[in-house]
Design a protein around this motif. Structure first.
Motif, PDB file in Angstrom:
ATOM      1  N   GLN A   7       0.666  -1.153   0.016  1.00 27.16           N
ATOM      2  CA  GLN A   7      -0.161  -0.177  -0.409  1.00 27.16           C
ATOM      3  C   GLN A   7       0.673   1.033  -0.129  1.00 27.16           C
ATOM      4  OE1 GLN A   7      -2.597   0.098   4.049  1.00 27.16           O
ATOM      5  NE2 GLN A   7      -3.477   2.052   2.457  1.00 27.16           N
ATOM      6  N   ILE A   8       0.551   1.879  -1.050  1.00 32.62           N
ATOM      7  CA  ILE A   8       1.760   3.240  -1.084  1.00 32.62           C
ATOM      8  C   ILE A   8       1.210   4.436   0.170  1.00 32.62           C
ATOM      9  CG2 ILE A   8       1.614   6.402  -2.217  1.00 32.62           C
ATOM     10  CD1 ILE A   8       1.812   3.871  -4.837  1.00 32.62           C
ATOM     11  N   LEU A   9       1.694   4.581   1.284  1.00 37.05           N
ATOM     12  CA  LEU A   9       0.635   5.863   2.048  1.00 37.05           C
ATOM     13  C   LEU A   9       1.473   7.115   2.033  1.00 37.05           C
ATOM     14  CD1 LEU A   9       2.533   3.317   5.742  1.00 37.05           C
ATOM     15  CD2 LEU A   9      -0.095   3.472   4.232  1.00 37.05           C
ATOM     16  N   MET A  10       2.437   7.541   1.584  1.00 40.61           N
ATOM     17  CA  MET A  10       2.525   8.045   0.920  1.00 40.61           C
ATOM     18  C   MET A  10       3.038   8.714  -0.493  1.00 40.61           C
ATOM     19  SD  MET A  10       3.545  11.413   3.100  1.00 40.61           S
ATOM     20  CE  MET A  10       6.066  11.506   2.084  1.00 40.61           C
ATOM     21  N   GLN A  11       3.047   9.841  -1.423  1.00 42.22           N
ATOM     22  CA  GLN A  11       3.593   9.775  -2.213  1.00 42.22           C
ATOM     23  C   GLN A  11       4.253  11.589  -2.709  1.00 42.22           C
ATOM     24  OE1 GLN A  11       2.589   6.880  -5.626  1.00 42.22           O
ATOM     25  NE2 GLN A  11       4.437   7.985  -7.161  1.00 42.22           N
ATOM     26  N   GLY A  12       5.151  11.423  -3.303  1.00 46.16           N
ATOM     27  CA  GLY A  12       5.184  13.042  -4.291  1.00 46.16           C
ATOM     28  C   GLY A  12       5.796  14.096  -2.973  1.00 46.16           C
ATOM     29  N   GLY A  13       5.494  15.557  -2.740  1.00 51.23           N
ATOM     30  CA  GLY A  13       5.688  16.008  -2.329  1.00 51.23           C
ATOM     31  C   GLY A  13       7.224  16.655  -2.367  1.00 51.23           C
ATOM     32  N   SER A  14       7.633  17.584  -1.839  1.00 52.85           N
ATOM     33  CA  SER A  14       9.767  18.507  -2.365  1.00 52.85           C
ATOM     34  C   SER A  14      10.061  17.658  -2.573  1.00 52.85           C
ATOM     35  CB  SER A  14       9.427  19.761  -1.571  1.00 52.85           C
ATOM     36  OG  SER A  14       9.118  19.463  -0.199  1.00 52.85           O
ATOM     37  N   SER A  15      10.642  16.589  -1.098  1.00 50.98           N
ATOM     38  CA  SER A  15      11.508  16.134  -1.565  1.00 50.98           C
ATOM     39  C   SER A  15      11.156  14.389  -1.188  1.00 50.98           C
ATOM     40  CB  SER A  15      12.542  16.805  -0.584  1.00 50.98           C
ATOM     41  OG  SER A  15      11.976  16.564   0.727  1.00 50.98           O
ATOM     42  N   CYS A  16      12.448  13.593  -0.965  1.00 45.22           N
ATOM     43  CA  CYS A  16      12.017  12.154  -0.923  1.00 45.22           C
ATOM     44  C   CYS A  16      12.031  11.999   0.657  1.00 45.22           C
ATOM     45  CB  CYS A  16      13.329  11.509  -1.161  1.00 45.22           C
ATOM     46  SG  CYS A  16      13.639  11.464  -2.982  1.00 45.22           S
ATOM     47  N   PRO A  17      11.616  10.395   0.494  1.00 42.53           N
ATOM     48  CA  PRO A  17      10.702  11.165   2.362  1.00 42.53           C
ATOM     49  C   PRO A  17      12.770  10.086   2.962  1.00 42.53           C
ATOM     50  CG  PRO A  17       9.199   9.994   1.323  1.00 42.53           C
ATOM     51  CD  PRO A  17      10.272  10.277   0.224  1.00 42.53           C
ATOM     52  N   ASN A  18      12.932  10.763   4.311  1.00 40.38           N
ATOM     53  CA  ASN A  18      14.564   9.363   4.358  1.00 40.38           C
ATOM     54  C   ASN A  18      14.723   9.240   5.761  1.00 40.38           C
ATOM     55  OD1 ASN A  18      14.691  12.228   5.213  1.00 40.38           O
ATOM     56  ND2 ASN A  18      15.946  12.387   4.093  1.00 40.38           N
TER      57      ASN A  18
END
Length: 101
Positions: A7-18
């Motif tokens: 399941q995709i929980l979060m996608q997109g945004g100004s920068s990559c999750p880290n």
């Protein structure tokens, strides 16, 4: 883990999750550039910024202000007392926040 489901929980945004952390209330804390986002699938809470503010990296942010993050990376939630630790490598610091419900 033998599962073909995801399941995709979060996608997109100004920068990559880290960085990611989870608590007993079903909250996911995700470090992403200049903010920490909160996601809770039980309440349909999706990507609310709870720490940090969105700003343009070309602007000079003040590294002494705790609401400005330059590169939020490692995060850790102390589940015994609610303290939330954050590594901000852009400003060369570790911050401690207290998360309350």
């Amino acid at each position: 883990m033998n599962s073909n489901e995801s399941q995709i929980l979060m996608q997109g945004g100004s920068s990559c999750p880290n960085g990611i952390e989870f608590d007993c209330h079903g909250n996911l804390y995700i470090s992403q550039g200049t903010t920490i986002k909160l996601i809770n699938n039980k309440t349909s809470l999706r990507g609310i910024d709870i720490i940090g503010v969105q700003y343009d990296f070309r602007l000079q942010a003040n590294s002494r202000q705790t609401d400005y993050l330059y590169n939020a990376e490692g995060i850790y939630l102390d589940k015994t007392n609610g303290d939330f630790y954050l590594v901000d490598s852009g400003f060369n610091r570790i911050q401690k926040f207290t998360i309350t419900n």
